[in-house]
Design a protein around this motif. Structure first.
Motif, mmCIF file in Angstrom:
data_model
loop_
_atom_site.group_PDB
_atom_site.id
_atom_site.type_symbol
_atom_site.label_atom_id
_atom_site.label_comp_id
_atom_site.label_asym_id
_atom_site.label_seq_id
_atom_site.Cartn_x
_atom_site.Cartn_y
_atom_site.Cartn_z
ATOM 1 N N ASP A 116 0.783 -1.287 0.142
ATOM 2 C CA ASP A 116 0.069 0.082 0.189
ATOM 3 C C ASP A 116 0.775 1.256 0.081
ATOM 4 N N ASP A 355 -0.694 4.907 9.665
ATOM 5 C CA ASP A 355 -0.729 6.353 10.088
ATOM 6 C C ASP A 355 -1.687 6.511 10.938
ATOM 7 N N ASN A 357 -4.748 5.830 11.812
ATOM 8 C CA ASN A 357 -5.911 5.897 11.549
ATOM 9 C C ASN A 357 -6.804 4.647 12.185
ATOM 10 N N ALA A 378 -21.313 1.733 6.130
ATOM 11 C CA ALA A 378 -21.266 2.770 5.025
ATOM 12 C C ALA A 378 -19.842 2.475 4.436
ATOM 13 N N THR A 379 -19.666 3.360 3.063
ATOM 14 C CA THR A 379 -18.360 3.198 2.442
ATOM 15 C C THR A 379 -17.212 3.815 3.542
ATOM 16 N N SER A 381 -16.224 2.305 6.145
ATOM 17 C CA SER A 381 -16.363 1.946 7.444
ATOM 18 C C SER A 381 -15.333 0.899 7.995
ATOM 19 N N GLY A 382 -14.819 0.136 6.958
ATOM 20 C CA GLY A 382 -13.697 -0.664 7.287
ATOM 21 C C GLY A 382 -13.937 -2.355 7.037
ATOM 22 N N LYS A 383 -15.267 -2.362 6.266
ATOM 23 C CA LYS A 383 -15.609 -3.695 5.798
ATOM 24 C C LYS A 383 -14.391 -4.708 5.423
ATOM 25 N N THR A 385 -11.355 -3.826 5.379
ATOM 26 C CA THR A 385 -10.284 -4.213 6.335
ATOM 27 C C THR A 385 -10.572 -5.189 7.274
ATOM 28 N N GLU A 425 -13.583 -8.161 -4.220
ATOM 29 C CA GLU A 425 -14.234 -7.460 -5.205
ATOM 30 C C GLU A 425 -13.854 -7.405 -6.795
ATOM 31 N N HIS A 537 -22.296 -5.014 -0.354
ATOM 32 C CA HIS A 537 -22.416 -3.532 -1.215
ATOM 33 C C HIS A 537 -23.825 -3.321 -1.724
HETATM 34 N N1 LIG Z 1 -3.487 2.007 3.802
HETATM 35 C C1 LIG Z 1 -4.032 2.753 4.529
HETATM 36 N N2 LIG Z 1 -3.655 3.710 5.345
HETATM 37 C C2 LIG Z 1 -4.548 4.516 5.934
HETATM 38 N N3 LIG Z 1 -5.859 4.465 6.063
HETATM 39 C C3 LIG Z 1 -6.638 3.351 5.045
HETATM 40 C C4 LIG Z 1 -5.791 2.472 4.160
HETATM 41 N N4 LIG Z 1 -6.411 1.757 3.450
HETATM 42 C C5 LIG Z 1 -7.710 1.986 3.869
HETATM 43 N N5 LIG Z 1 -7.756 3.224 4.630
HETATM 44 C C6 LIG Z 1 -8.952 3.865 5.189
HETATM 45 O O1 LIG Z 1 -9.833 2.916 5.863
HETATM 46 C C7 LIG Z 1 -10.872 2.993 5.913
HETATM 47 C C8 LIG Z 1 -11.675 1.552 5.762
HETATM 48 O O2 LIG Z 1 -11.547 0.965 4.408
HETATM 49 P P1 LIG Z 1 -12.014 -0.203 3.859
HETATM 50 O O3 LIG Z 1 -11.530 -0.285 2.552
HETATM 51 O O4 LIG Z 1 -11.787 -1.261 4.556
HETATM 52 O O5 LIG Z 1 -13.717 0.210 3.851
HETATM 53 P P2 LIG Z 1 -14.862 -0.513 3.227
HETATM 54 O O6 LIG Z 1 -15.886 -0.443 4.330
HETATM 55 O O7 LIG Z 1 -14.507 -1.543 2.938
HETATM 56 O O8 LIG Z 1 -15.221 0.729 2.047
HETATM 57 P P3 LIG Z 1 -16.074 0.076 0.746
HETATM 58 O O9 LIG Z 1 -17.635 -0.079 1.139
HETATM 59 O O10 LIG Z 1 -15.992 1.643 -0.052
HETATM 60 O O11 LIG Z 1 -15.253 -0.733 0.051
HETATM 61 C C9 LIG Z 1 -11.258 3.919 4.984
HETATM 62 O O12 LIG Z 1 -11.595 5.471 5.431
HETATM 63 C C10 LIG Z 1 -10.049 3.973 4.303
HETATM 64 O O13 LIG Z 1 -9.579 5.248 3.688
#
Ligand SMILES: Nc1ncnc2c1ncn2[C@@H]1O[C@H](COP(=O)(O)OP(=O)(O)OP(=O)(O)O)[C@@H](O)[C@H]1O
Length: 591
Positions: A116, A355, A357, A378-379, A381-383, A385, A425, A537
């Motif tokens: 990343d 970082d 977060n 929500a988009t 939200s960390g799914k 992850t 995905e 989604h």
């Molecule tokens: N390498 C990274 N460093 C810091 N923050 C990150 C990194 N990768 C993702 N994020 C942040 O982590 C949060 C969760 O991301 P994630 O992809 O898990 O969300 P999601 O729920 O799967 O989103 P979506 O529904 O849009 O696919 C987001 O706010 C994203 O910006």
């Protein structure tokens, strides 16, 4: 500056383990090069004998032997240089290949977080340009830097033995040269590194524009990217020009100083001959040795430049090799429970990116064996992850995930990835046959297992219709497949090893209505009998699940059946309506 030099030496010294296996050949190369140069240096000494002997005394008896001597030395020099070239090719290529393999293997082992962070162009340029620079150094720079330095010392020794006065004149030219080279080295290293980094950035732009060619064309963004490319190329060009102007300044000094010292030698020598303290042969020999030393001396600056470029290239290489592999198997892994039930638990799972977060703030979730849980949120939200934590593409920063009570970090990575099948995905296919693509995670997978997985993922029919069936090459360099076909192959890949647990990042998103139906049918069969966590989604994915878990602010705030959540949970209804059109949700609530 001495710190910088020490770091150059340290960086270059780390090359030794790669060169070590070839040390015998490299010793041959070094000796052949040294001997060749000594042959070259011997010729002026024979010239001195010819001038001071047969020519001075008009006595030709010894002349043929002296001429034969010159010929032998000349031929010897040529043969030895040939041997050098022949012998050095293989070790240099092998060092490069070995280093490239190590880089590739490291890249495979490094965690997703590393990838990343790094631009792929920077990684590509390390595996290509930088390693070519290192190969050139092993085959050429390293050898000649050593040999030429020695030859300069030996040559100066010969001049000293011919006439100490001429040595003093020679050194007057050589000493400033050493000082200038020393100053140059530090400056050049900085600029060499800058050029290599900029070349990496340029590679990234080219790579991105090739991979994203469809998007760029569709949005008419080609010219904009071309401008970015041009700006980056201009930056690189100006750094390269800067590099060349530093080199040009050095070269002009390198060329002028030996000329001046030869002029000085001729002056001092002529006076010596006139007052009888020097023979003509001595002066001729000393000037010939000086002329012979021209290349070794001239080349030192250039070789230092090569050495610095290799040190910069190696530094960039070690940056990747030294990056820690944070996700590894434990020293003594816990064996897989038998029989495996596939009971997955998230216990207070937290995850923060490098970082700081923090995306997951204490997720508790229990996936009963064989059930499918859809994860909505929500988009951002960390799914994604959360799902990545199960096969350990990243590790939790708090809490734990267990499978049948065993922390996933206590299992060997091999076992874990046999137990957990994944599909993303974006279904990535490699330039390989269908069998290789589907069997990716299972070594020596049988054709019948691949067929079974294709059948489960409802992909068998279209695969059989491909020109070479299972052997058809797909992926970037092969036949293009539709989105739905790609997704079904990705699902087949996820189930081919018969995993007990599946984590899927919505395989239905980004599909049109027709292909969605095909993949949905495939998904229904894939989910049968396994424990699955599926990021959803859209509501069609949600409806495949036994239960739905809602991820809000890094925690699971609600869990239950789709129908129940629709009835009871306002936030869930809002979430679904943002996924699909509002009418669909309203219809469902009404029914
Ligand atoms: N390498 C990274 N460093 C810091 N923050 C990150 C990194 N990768 C993702 N994020 C942040 O982590 C949060 C969760 O991301 P994630 O992809 O898990 O969300 P999601 O729920 O799967 O989103 P979506 O529904 O849009 O696919 C987001 O706010 C994203 O910006």
């Amino acid at each position: 500056m001495s710190d910088q030099r020490n770091s150059t030496i340290r960086t270059l010294r780390r090359l030794w383990p790669y060169v070590r296996p070839h040390r015998a050949r490299m010793a041959v190369v070094l000796s052949a090069t040294m001997l060749a140069m000594l042959c070259g240096l011997g010729i002026p000494l024979l010239t001195q004998r010819i001038v001071d002997g047969p020519i001075q005394h008009k006595e030709t008896a010894a002349l043929p032997w002296l001429i034969i001597g010159v010929l032998v030395l000349g031929i010897g020099e040529a043969v030895l240089f040939y041997i050098r070239r022949k012998v050095v090719a293989r070790p240099a290529a092998q060092v490069e290949a070995r280093m490239r393999l190590d880089l590739y293997q490291r890249l495979q082992r490094l965690p997703v977080a590393f990838h990343d962070r790094w631009q792929s162009g920077q990684l590509l340029s390390r595996g290509t340009n930088d390693l070519t620079t290192v190969r050139r150094f092993v085959a050429f720079g390293m050898i000649f830097l050593l040999v030429n330095s020695l030859v300069v010392v030996v040559g100066m020794g010969i001049i000293a033995s011919l006439s100490p006065a001429l040595l003093v004149v020679s050194l007057c030219g050589a000493l400033p040269l050493i000082v200038i080279s020393y100053l140059f080295e530090a400056k050049f290293k900085v600029i060499a590194r800058r050029a290599q980094d900029q070349a990496g950035d340029l590679t990234t732009i080219v790579e991105e524009s090739v991979l994203g060619i469809r998007v760029l064309k569709a949005f008419g963004r080609g010219p904009e990217l071309t401008n970015r490319f041009l700006a980056q190329a201009r930056e690189l060009r100006s750094t390269e020009l800067n590099k060349i102007s530093i080199l040009a300044a050095l070269w002009s000094v390198l060329i002028v100083l030996p000329e001046l010292s030869i002029a000085g030698m001729l002056g001092v020598g002529a006076i010596g001959i006139v007052n009888g303290s020097m023979t003509v042969g001595t002066l001729v020999a000393a000037v010939a040795v000086s002329a012979y030393l021209r290349w070794p001396i001239d080349s030192i600056g250039w070789l230092l430049a090569e050495t610095n470029m290799s040190a910069a290239a190696l530094e960039r290489y070690w940056e990747v090799i030294d990056s820690p592999v944070t996700i590894t198997s434990p020293a003594s892994p816990v064996p897989l429970p038998v029989p495996l039930r596939g009971h997955v638990r998230f216990e207070g799972v937290r995850f923060a990116f490098e970082d700081g977060n923090e995306v997951l703030k204490g997720v508790d979730l229990d996936l009963r064996p064989g059930e499918t849980v859809a994860l909505v949120g929500a988009t951002g939200s960390g799914k994604t992850t959360l799902t990545a934590l199960v096969p350990r593409l990243a590790d939790v920063t708090g809490g734990r995930i267990t499978i049948d009570g065993v922390d996933v970090r206590d299992l060997s990575l091999e076992d874990l990835r046999t137990v957990v099948g994944t599909a993303f995905e974006e279904p990535v296919l490699f330039s390989a046959s269908v069998t290789e693509n589907v069997g990716l995670g299972v070594p020596d997978v049988s054709e019948s297992a691949v067929r079974e997985a294709l059948r489960v993922a409802r992909a068998e029919e279209f695969v059989d219709a491909l020109p070479w069936g299972l052997a058809t090459r797909i992926g970037e360099q092969g036949l293009s497949l539709s989105g739905g076909q790609r997704q079904r192959l990705a699902l087949a890949r996820a189930v081919v090893g018969r995993p007990a647990v599946l984590v899927l990042d919505d395989p239905l998103s980004a599909l049109d209505v027709h292909t969605e139906a095909e993949v949905e049918a495939a998904l229904r069969r894939v989910l049968r009998g396994v424990t699955a966590l599926v990021v959803a989604h859209r509501s069609s994915t949600v409806q495949l699940a036994d239960r739905v878990a809602m991820l809000v602010d890094g925690k699971i705030t609600a869990i239950g059946s789709h129908r129940k959540l629709l009835e009871d949970n306002e936030e869930y209804r809002r979430l679904l309506s943002s996924m699909d059109s509002e009418e669909i949700v309203e219809e469902e609530v009404a029914s």
